[in-house]
Scaffold this motif. Structure first.
Motif, PDB file in Angstrom:
ATOM      1  N   ALA A 217      -8.056  -2.232  -4.298  1.00 33.26           N
ATOM      2  CA  ALA A 217      -7.222  -1.174  -3.689  1.00 33.26           C
ATOM      3  C   ALA A 217      -8.065  -0.237  -2.836  1.00 33.26           C
ATOM      4  O   ALA A 217      -9.231   0.004  -3.132  1.00 33.26           O
ATOM      5  CB  ALA A 217      -6.529  -0.386  -4.787  1.00 33.26           C
TER       6      ALA A 217
ATOM      7  N   MET B 272       0.106  -2.823  -2.766  1.00 33.98           N
ATOM      8  CA  MET B 272      -0.589  -3.719  -3.685  1.00 33.98           C
ATOM      9  C   MET B 272       0.129  -3.739  -5.028  1.00 33.98           C
ATOM     10  O   MET B 272       0.634  -2.707  -5.483  1.00 33.98           O
ATOM     11  CB  MET B 272      -2.017  -3.189  -3.853  1.00 33.98           C
TER      12      MET B 272
ATOM     13  N   VAL C 160       0.562   1.693  -5.132  1.00 32.62           N
ATOM     14  CA  VAL C 160       0.364   0.491  -5.951  1.00 32.62           C
ATOM     15  C   VAL C 160       1.311   0.473  -7.154  1.00 32.62           C
ATOM     16  O   VAL C 160       1.726   1.522  -7.658  1.00 32.62           O
ATOM     17  CB  VAL C 160      -1.107   0.363  -6.444  1.00 32.62           C
TER      18      VAL C 160
END
Ligand SMILES: C[S@@+](CC[C@H](N)C(=O)[O-])C[C@H]1O[C@@H](n2cnc3c(N)ncnc32)[C@H](O)[C@@H]1O
Length: 257
Positions: free
Chosen positions: A57, A130, A63
């Motif tokens: 990341a 992500m 995320v």
């Protein structure tokens, strides 16, 4: 009779509803000893694997962790906009104070918590840069459906990183089976001081888990590109999978050809 009946409800593609309920109960029962048993059974490698995955990341990314459990991974997601998803209210109740305390100590706002399964994520399309799955993919009821939902909530160009028990092939899986059913059982018994500790049942999810090749093919079928999936060394106890959601959908690509 379902095709999974001979294996108690498990196969590489997923887990029957009844067997999954039992598995969830066993996972919840691990909460008090979860981190300690993991560290022992992996010779401390679990921390390295988590760092390896976390390093994918970039600061400021949005995320999602699918199957956050008691927050062992999410608490260290620094400098990110974090959403934690898990179907278990007990897991979320353990994760929330732990993750938010770590975030507050870094001067970050609390994470967002979502009670849901990967197979039905109650969040909009194209939301996350992500998605991470740490030791939860093995527990999905329907792995292809879970990956399809993760694909949907990723932004175009977004990436999925999965880390789970390693199974390079059937022979490697046999050694993993021996490890899970001997050393891990002994360690769990010593740490929990219980004869009927929850790790007894959890070994089944490894026994019927698929190989790296099986899940690489599944990721490609769902639509991920740049798919990779390999053992993490030195011990090869864990595998890491990566895949990217294409920046153009297949339909768009087709209309441009
Ligand atoms: C072994 S814990 C993993 C905890 C944490 N991610 C870590 O880094 O250690 C597995 C978690 O997956 C969750 N889980 C099980 N089935 C799931 C599903 N179908 N979708 C999402 N999460 C699931 C369980 O509730 C459990 O909290």
């Amino acid at each position: 009779m379902g095709k999974r009946s001979a294996t108690g409800g498990f196969d590489p593609s997923g887990i029957d509803a009844e067997a999954w309920e039992v598995l969830e109960g066993q996972l919840e029962a691990t909460i008090p000893n979860y981190d300690r048993v993991n560290t022992w059974m992996t010779f401390g490698q679990d921390k390295r694997w988590r760092r390896n995955v976390r390093n994918h990341a970039k600061p400021g990314m949005k995320v999602l962790e699918v199957g956050c459990g008691p927050g062992s991974f999410a608490e260290d997601l620094a400098g990110l906009d974090v959403t934690c998803l898990d179907p278990s209210p007990e897991m979320l109740a353990a994760a929330q104070p732990r993750v938010d305390a770590a975030r507050a100590a870094r001067g970050e706002p609390p994470a967002v918590y979502v009670e849901a399964i990967a197979e039905a994520i109650p969040l909009p399309d194209d939301t996350f840069d992500m998605v991470f799955c740490l030791f939860s993919f093995r527990d999905f009821k329907d792995k292809a459906q879970g990956l399809t939902e993760i694909f949907r909530v990723l932004k175009p160009g977004g990436r999925l990183v999965i880390c789970d028990a390693g199974k390079a092939n059937k022979l490697h899986g046999f050694f993993g089976y021996l490890w899970m059913n001997s050393v891990v059982q002994l360690m769990a018994r010593i740490i929990t001081r219980e004869k009927n500790h929850p790790w007894k049942g959890l070994a089944a999810s490894y026994t019927h888990y698929g190989t790296n090749g099986y899940y690489r093919a599944m990721l490609r079928d769902v639509g991920f590109e740049n798919v990779q999936g390999r053992l993490l060394y030195p011990f090869g106890m864990a595998s890491r999978f990566r895949g990217t959601k294409p920046t153009q959908s297949v339909q768009q690509k087709g209309s441009l050809d």
